[in-house]
Scaffold this active site. Sequence first.
Site, PDB file in Angstrom:
ATOM      1  N   HIS A 121       0.810  -1.218   0.000  1.00 10.66           N
ATOM      2  CA  HIS A 121       0.000   0.000   0.000  1.00 10.66           C
ATOM      3  C   HIS A 121       0.845   1.271   0.000  1.00 10.66           C
ATOM      4  O   HIS A 121       1.888   1.362   0.629  1.00 10.66           O
ATOM      5  CB  HIS A 121      -0.920   0.013   1.223  1.00 10.66           C
ATOM      6  CG  HIS A 121      -0.171   0.050   2.536  1.00 10.66           C
ATOM      7  ND1 HIS A 121       0.209   1.215   3.142  1.00 10.66           N
ATOM      8  CD2 HIS A 121       0.278  -0.948   3.336  1.00 10.66           C
ATOM      9  CE1 HIS A 121       0.841   0.955   4.268  1.00 10.66           C
ATOM     10  NE2 HIS A 121       0.904  -0.354   4.413  1.00 10.66           N
ATOM     11  N   ASP A 122       0.398   2.236  -0.767  1.00 10.67           N
ATOM     12  CA  ASP A 122       0.952   3.592  -0.780  1.00 10.67           C
ATOM     13  C   ASP A 122       2.385   3.681  -1.291  1.00 10.67           C
ATOM     14  O   ASP A 122       3.051   4.705  -1.098  1.00 10.67           O
ATOM     15  CB  ASP A 122       0.866   4.228   0.623  1.00 10.67           C
ATOM     16  CG  ASP A 122      -0.558   4.274   1.158  1.00 10.67           C
ATOM     17  OD1 ASP A 122      -1.377   4.997   0.575  1.00 10.67           O
ATOM     18  OD2 ASP A 122      -0.859   3.563   2.146  1.00 10.67           O
ATOM     19  N   GLY A 139       5.026  -1.181   2.888  1.00 13.81           N
ATOM     20  CA  GLY A 139       4.239   0.013   2.612  1.00 13.81           C
ATOM     21  C   GLY A 139       5.059   1.272   2.463  1.00 13.81           C
ATOM     22  O   GLY A 139       6.078   1.474   3.125  1.00 13.81           O
TER      23      GLY A 139
END
Length: 257
Positions: A121-122, A139
Site C-alpha cells: 500500500h501507498d 508500505g
Amino acid sequence: MANQISPMAYVHPDAKIGDNNIIGPFCYIDADVIIGDNNKMQNSVTLNQGTRMGSNNEIFPGASISTKPQDLKYRGEATICEIGDNNSIRESVTISRGTASKGKTKVGSNNLLMENMHIAHDCVIGNYCIIGNSTKFAGEVVVDDFAIISAECLFHQFTHIGGYVMIQGGSRTSQDIPPYVIAGKEPIRFAGLNLVGLRRRGFSNETIASIREAYNKIYAKGILKEGIQEVKDTMEVTKEIQYIIDFIETAQRGILR
C-alpha cells in the site's frame, strides 16, 4: 476497435473499459475500475476496486491489482491503485491499493514487474524500472526512475530507492539507497557506481566522473553532512549532483554506506 472479452471472464457493469482491450478467460474486473485502451489481460487476472490503469499494459496470469491493503490500520476507506502505460506485469504479481495515509499506490510507465513480486500500500514506483522475481516492497516505499532491482530483495517500509541503481539479488535493507550506485554484498552496502547502467542510459564520461567524485567526498567523511558540504563547496553542482544532495539531505531512514 471493440474490446475482446472472453465469455468466461467477469466484468462488473460499472467498470469503465476503454477500447481494443483483450480480457482473457477467468479474469475478474470489479466495480470502480477504470482502464484505458489496448491493454491485454491474459487469463486469471484480477482488477480489484480502485484500479486506475492507463494503456498498452500487458498483465499475465494470476496477477492481482489494487488488492485490499495488508495493513491492520486500513478501515475500508476508498483508495486507488494507479498503473501507468506500457507496463509488463508478470505472473502472480500483487499490487495493493492505498490507505488513508496517502490514498494511492502508484506505478508509473514502461516498467517490468517480474513474477511473484509484491508492491504494498501507498508505494510509489517510477518509470522504466525493472523489478525482479519475488522482490517485496513494504508500505510506502518509493522507487525512482530507471532503478534495476534484482530478484528476492526485501525493502522495509518507508525506504527510498534512488534512480539508476542496481541492487543485487537477495538483498535486504531498511535504509535508503542513493541514486546511481550498486548496492550489494552481505550485509548490503555501497558497492560502487552502476557504471554499466549509466553508460547504457547515455551518461557521459564527464558526468560519471563527477558522480564518482561526489560519492568519494561524501563517503570519505564520517558524517554525511560534512561530505555533502564539501561537495557543495568544491564541485560544480550539476543536476545529477543536486539529485544526490537532495536525496541524502531528505533521507528519512539513513543512507546505505
